[in-house]
Every structure is written in C-alpha cells, then in structure tokens.
Write a protein that holds these residues in place. Structure first.
Motif, PDB file in Angstrom:
ATOM      1  N   GLU A   1     -12.956 -16.359  14.920  1.00  0.00           N
ATOM      2  CA  GLU A   1     -12.235 -15.196  14.388  1.00  0.00           C
ATOM      3  C   GLU A   1     -10.781 -15.180  14.850  1.00  0.00           C
ATOM      4  OE1 GLU A   1     -16.527 -14.300  14.130  1.00  0.00           O
ATOM      5  OE2 GLU A   1     -15.236 -15.106  15.719  1.00  0.00           O
ATOM      6  N   ASP A   2     -10.535 -15.605  16.090  1.00  0.00           N
ATOM      7  CA  ASP A   2      -9.159 -15.684  16.582  1.00  0.00           C
ATOM      8  C   ASP A   2      -8.367 -16.737  15.833  1.00  0.00           C
ATOM      9  OD1 ASP A   2      -9.815 -13.755  18.428  1.00  0.00           O
ATOM     10  OD2 ASP A   2     -10.080 -15.169  20.091  1.00  0.00           O
ATOM     11  N   TRP A   3      -9.015 -17.864  15.548  1.00  0.00           N
ATOM     12  CA  TRP A   3      -8.355 -18.939  14.796  1.00  0.00           C
ATOM     13  C   TRP A   3      -7.962 -18.450  13.406  1.00  0.00           C
ATOM     14  CZ3 TRP A   3      -6.914 -23.964  15.955  1.00  0.00           C
ATOM     15  CH2 TRP A   3      -6.619 -24.789  14.870  1.00  0.00           C
ATOM     16  N   MET A   4      -8.897 -17.800  12.732  1.00  0.00           N
ATOM     17  CA  MET A   4      -8.624 -17.315  11.374  1.00  0.00           C
ATOM     18  C   MET A   4      -7.509 -16.273  11.379  1.00  0.00           C
ATOM     19  SD  MET A   4     -10.476 -19.078   9.394  1.00  0.00           S
ATOM     20  CE  MET A   4     -11.989 -20.031   9.289  1.00  0.00           C
ATOM     21  N   ALA A   5      -7.528 -15.393  12.364  1.00  0.00           N
ATOM     22  CA  ALA A   5      -6.477 -14.377  12.439  1.00  0.00           C
ATOM     23  C   ALA A   5      -5.113 -15.013  12.654  1.00  0.00           C
ATOM     24  CB  ALA A   5      -6.788 -13.388  13.558  1.00  0.00           C
ATOM     25  N   ARG A   6      -5.081 -16.084  13.436  1.00  0.00           N
ATOM     26  CA  ARG A   6      -3.811 -16.763  13.734  1.00  0.00           C
ATOM     27  C   ARG A   6      -3.185 -17.349  12.485  1.00  0.00           C
ATOM     28  NH1 ARG A   6       0.159 -18.796  13.492  1.00  0.00           N
ATOM     29  NH2 ARG A   6       1.320 -20.148  14.920  1.00  0.00           N
ATOM     30  N   PHE A   7      -3.992 -17.872  11.565  1.00  0.00           N
ATOM     31  CA  PHE A   7      -3.443 -18.553  10.397  1.00  0.00           C
ATOM     32  C   PHE A   7      -3.537 -17.733   9.108  1.00  0.00           C
ATOM     33  CE2 PHE A   7      -4.447 -22.048  13.316  1.00  0.00           C
ATOM     34  CZ  PHE A   7      -3.209 -22.668  13.354  1.00  0.00           C
ATOM     35  N   LEU A   8      -4.640 -17.026   8.911  1.00  0.00           N
ATOM     36  CA  LEU A   8      -4.780 -16.247   7.679  1.00  0.00           C
ATOM     37  C   LEU A   8      -3.821 -15.067   7.642  1.00  0.00           C
ATOM     38  CD1 LEU A   8      -8.651 -16.130   7.109  1.00  0.00           C
ATOM     39  CD2 LEU A   8      -6.946 -17.030   5.528  1.00  0.00           C
ATOM     40  N   GLY A   9      -3.722 -14.339   8.740  1.00  0.00           N
ATOM     41  CA  GLY A   9      -2.864 -13.152   8.755  1.00  0.00           C
ATOM     42  C   GLY A   9      -1.408 -13.459   8.461  1.00  0.00           C
ATOM     43  N   PRO A  10      -0.749 -14.299   9.266  1.00  0.00           N
ATOM     44  CA  PRO A  10       0.648 -14.629   8.997  1.00  0.00           C
ATOM     45  C   PRO A  10       0.851 -15.347   7.665  1.00  0.00           C
ATOM     46  CG  PRO A  10       0.079 -15.163  11.264  1.00  0.00           C
ATOM     47  CD  PRO A  10      -1.206 -14.837  10.571  1.00  0.00           C
ATOM     48  N   GLY A  11      -0.105 -16.189   7.293  1.00  0.00           N
ATOM     49  CA  GLY A  11       0.032 -16.899   6.020  1.00  0.00           C
ATOM     50  C   GLY A  11       0.048 -15.948   4.841  1.00  0.00           C
ATOM     51  N   LEU A  12      -0.868 -15.004   4.842  1.00  0.00           N
ATOM     52  CA  LEU A  12      -0.907 -14.030   3.756  1.00  0.00           C
ATOM     53  C   LEU A  12       0.276 -13.073   3.810  1.00  0.00           C
ATOM     54  CD1 LEU A  12      -4.733 -13.235   3.611  1.00  0.00           C
ATOM     55  CD2 LEU A  12      -3.366 -14.474   1.908  1.00  0.00           C
TER      56      LEU A  12
ATOM     57  N   ASP B   1      -7.041  -7.831   8.790  1.00  0.00           N
ATOM     58  CA  ASP B   1      -6.538  -6.521   8.367  1.00  0.00           C
ATOM     59  C   ASP B   1      -5.611  -6.706   7.169  1.00  0.00           C
ATOM     60  OD1 ASP B   1      -5.680  -3.929   8.116  1.00  0.00           O
ATOM     61  OD2 ASP B   1      -4.463  -3.939   9.948  1.00  0.00           O
ATOM     62  N   LEU B   2      -6.024  -6.192   6.028  1.00  0.00           N
ATOM     63  CA  LEU B   2      -5.223  -6.315   4.805  1.00  0.00           C
ATOM     64  C   LEU B   2      -4.356  -5.093   4.542  1.00  0.00           C
ATOM     65  CD1 LEU B   2      -7.906  -7.908   2.425  1.00  0.00           C
ATOM     66  CD2 LEU B   2      -6.127  -9.070   3.757  1.00  0.00           C
ATOM     67  N   ALA B   3      -4.437  -4.105   5.407  1.00  0.00           N
ATOM     68  CA  ALA B   3      -3.648  -2.887   5.197  1.00  0.00           C
ATOM     69  C   ALA B   3      -2.152  -3.161   5.068  1.00  0.00           C
ATOM     70  CB  ALA B   3      -3.919  -1.887   6.329  1.00  0.00           C
ATOM     71  N   PRO B   4      -1.573  -4.117   5.832  1.00  0.00           N
ATOM     72  CA  PRO B   4      -0.130  -4.366   5.696  1.00  0.00           C
ATOM     73  C   PRO B   4       0.252  -5.160   4.450  1.00  0.00           C
ATOM     74  CG  PRO B   4      -0.962  -5.021   7.874  1.00  0.00           C
ATOM     75  CD  PRO B   4      -2.138  -4.850   6.980  1.00  0.00           C
ATOM     76  N   LEU B   5      -0.713  -5.430   3.568  1.00  0.00           N
ATOM     77  CA  LEU B   5      -0.458  -6.289   2.412  1.00  0.00           C
ATOM     78  C   LEU B   5      -0.744  -5.548   1.109  1.00  0.00           C
ATOM     79  CD1 LEU B   5      -2.290  -9.463   3.812  1.00  0.00           C
ATOM     80  CD2 LEU B   5       0.131  -8.846   4.081  1.00  0.00           C
ATOM     81  N   PRO B   6       0.019  -4.491   0.800  1.00  0.00           N
ATOM     82  CA  PRO B   6      -0.297  -3.681  -0.383  1.00  0.00           C
ATOM     83  C   PRO B   6      -0.153  -4.442  -1.696  1.00  0.00           C
ATOM     84  CG  PRO B   6       1.828  -3.046   0.551  1.00  0.00           C
ATOM     85  CD  PRO B   6       1.179  -3.964   1.539  1.00  0.00           C
ATOM     86  N   ARG B   7       0.810  -5.341  -1.793  1.00  0.00           N
ATOM     87  CA  ARG B   7       0.969  -6.083  -3.036  1.00  0.00           C
ATOM     88  C   ARG B   7      -0.236  -6.974  -3.297  1.00  0.00           C
ATOM     89  NH1 ARG B   7       7.273  -8.236  -3.140  1.00  0.00           N
ATOM     90  NH2 ARG B   7       8.258  -6.169  -3.166  1.00  0.00           N
ATOM     91  N   LEU B   8      -0.666  -7.698  -2.267  1.00  0.00           N
ATOM     92  CA  LEU B   8      -1.813  -8.596  -2.445  1.00  0.00           C
ATOM     93  C   LEU B   8      -3.078  -7.807  -2.740  1.00  0.00           C
ATOM     94  CD1 LEU B   8      -1.296 -11.363   0.262  1.00  0.00           C
ATOM     95  CD2 LEU B   8      -0.346 -11.183  -2.050  1.00  0.00           C
ATOM     96  N   ARG B   9      -3.248  -6.667  -2.093  1.00  0.00           N
ATOM     97  CA  ARG B   9      -4.434  -5.846  -2.347  1.00  0.00           C
ATOM     98  C   ARG B   9      -4.443  -5.322  -3.780  1.00  0.00           C
ATOM     99  NH1 ARG B   9      -4.348  -1.433   0.146  1.00  0.00           N
ATOM    100  NH2 ARG B   9      -2.487  -1.556   1.448  1.00  0.00           N
ATOM    101  N   ARG B  10      -3.284  -4.919  -4.283  1.00  0.00           N
ATOM    102  CA  ARG B  10      -3.211  -4.421  -5.649  1.00  0.00           C
ATOM    103  C   ARG B  10      -3.512  -5.533  -6.652  1.00  0.00           C
ATOM    104  NH1 ARG B  10       1.129  -1.993  -5.240  1.00  0.00           N
ATOM    105  NH2 ARG B  10       2.556  -3.677  -5.753  1.00  0.00           N
TER     106      ARG B  10
END
Length: 206
Positions: free
Chosen positions: A126-137, A175-184
């Motif tokens: 989960e830490d690995w995914m957060a490191r790359f998925l979060g900033p990448g998105l 956490d997708l909350a900071p990504l309103p465009r992608l969520r929409r």
C-alpha cells in the motif's frame, strides 16, 4: 473469432476490453492468471515473448502491447480515439503515456513482487502504490481538461487509459479527493455501456 488473452484485473487488459466494446467486436476471452504465473508458461510465451497481457488475435494477426493494439483498432475500426490535428494527437498521447508508461509499469505485479522479494517483511504494498499512484495521478489531473473527457470534449485514448488506473487507485486506497477533474471524468465514463461491460467486476472469474 477474435481471441483476447487477458487477466481480469490487468490495467492494460481493461483498457483494451473497453476498446473492443467500443468497436462492437465479439471476442473470446482466454484467461491468463498473473497471480499463478501463467504469463510465463511456454504456451503464453509463444503468444507474447514478453510474458505480458493482453494479447489480441484478430485479422490473422497476433498483437501485443495494449496501446499499440488500441491504435490498430482505432485505425481499422474507425473508433476516432485520436484527434485529427497533430497537436491534439500529441496531447492525448501524452496523457495516455503518462498513465500507461509512467504510472502503470512501476505498479504492476511483476515489479511489486520483485520489490517484495528484495525487501521481505519491510515491504508494504500500500505504501508503494501510494508513492507512485498518488503523485502520478496528481500530474495527470493537471494535464486533462475541466470537463467530462480528458481532451477536447470527446472520447479519446487518454480516457481508456484513465479509467483502469482510477480503478487501481481505489483498489489500493488512494485518496482521490484532491483530483476533482479525474473523478468527474471517471464518473461520466463509468456510465457509458462500453466502459461498464469492460469493468473487472463484469469479467472476473466466478
């Protein structure tokens, strides 16, 4: 008959399934279970020496690499997934590549399995995914339009890449909350029949 060798949770397979649904192409799915190492079996390596999914058998061809296959379908089935102007095509490809070539490869199973082997008990996936998925998105959030699609108010290759990556992000608790465009964009696309039919929950083994 079109034959698709894929794994139900594979992001690359997911994006190709969307393209096949958009094209209205009936196909037989042949499951390759990545968790059991079936991608390294001689039978699959004969289809794709890289030992990856998806592989698509179509038009007398055997095609690998999801983006290349999708562009083949775009050109032969008239999907119009790339804009008509060079600048638009470059932008769509940039968004698609940011997802499929930058975020996805470091988060796939063979990479995380290797890191687990190297680090042992210290590795928390989960830490690995957060490191790359979060900033990448977050970077992709800044690249896309503020509308229902990634580019130009219409469906494109970038959208086919985005939806599977958002699926992965949710799976790993990003956490997708900071990504309103992608969520929409994802919410809009999820309601489209081709995207719904290609969803992993619709094709996972019983």
């Amino acid at each position: 008959m079109i034959r698709l060798h894929d794994y139900w949770r594979s992001s690359a397979s997911y994006r190709l399934r969307i393209a096949l649904e958009l094209a209205g192409l009936d196909h037989n799915r042949l499951a390759v279970d990545l968790t059991r190492g079936e991608q390294q079996a001689p039978a699959h390596l004969a289809h794709n020496p890289q030992g990856l999914v998806p592989v698509l058998e179509i038009d007398g061809l055997r095609l690998a690499q999801s983006l290349a296959i999708i562009e083949y379908l775009d050109e032969t089935r008239g999907l119009r997934l790339l804009p008509g102007d060079p600048a638009g095509r470059a932008r769509v490809r940039a968004i698609a590549h940011a997802i499929a070539m930058d975020i996805h490869p470091v988060c796939n199973l063979r990479v995380t399995n290797h890191v687990r082997q190297l680090t042992g008990a210290d590795f928390v996936i989960e830490d690995w995914m957060a490191r790359f998925l979060g900033p990448g998105l977050a970077a992709v959030e800044a690249m896309v339009d503020d509308g229902d699609f990634c580019h130009g108010g219409r469906l494109s290759l970038a959208d086919l890449c985005l939806v599977p990556q958002i699926y992965n992000a949710r799976r790993w608790g990003i956490d997708l909350a900071p990504l309103p465009r992608l969520r929409r964009i994802e919410a809009h696309l999820a309601a489209l029949p081709a995207f719904a039919r290609a969803h992993p929950d619709r094709v996972k083994p019983a």
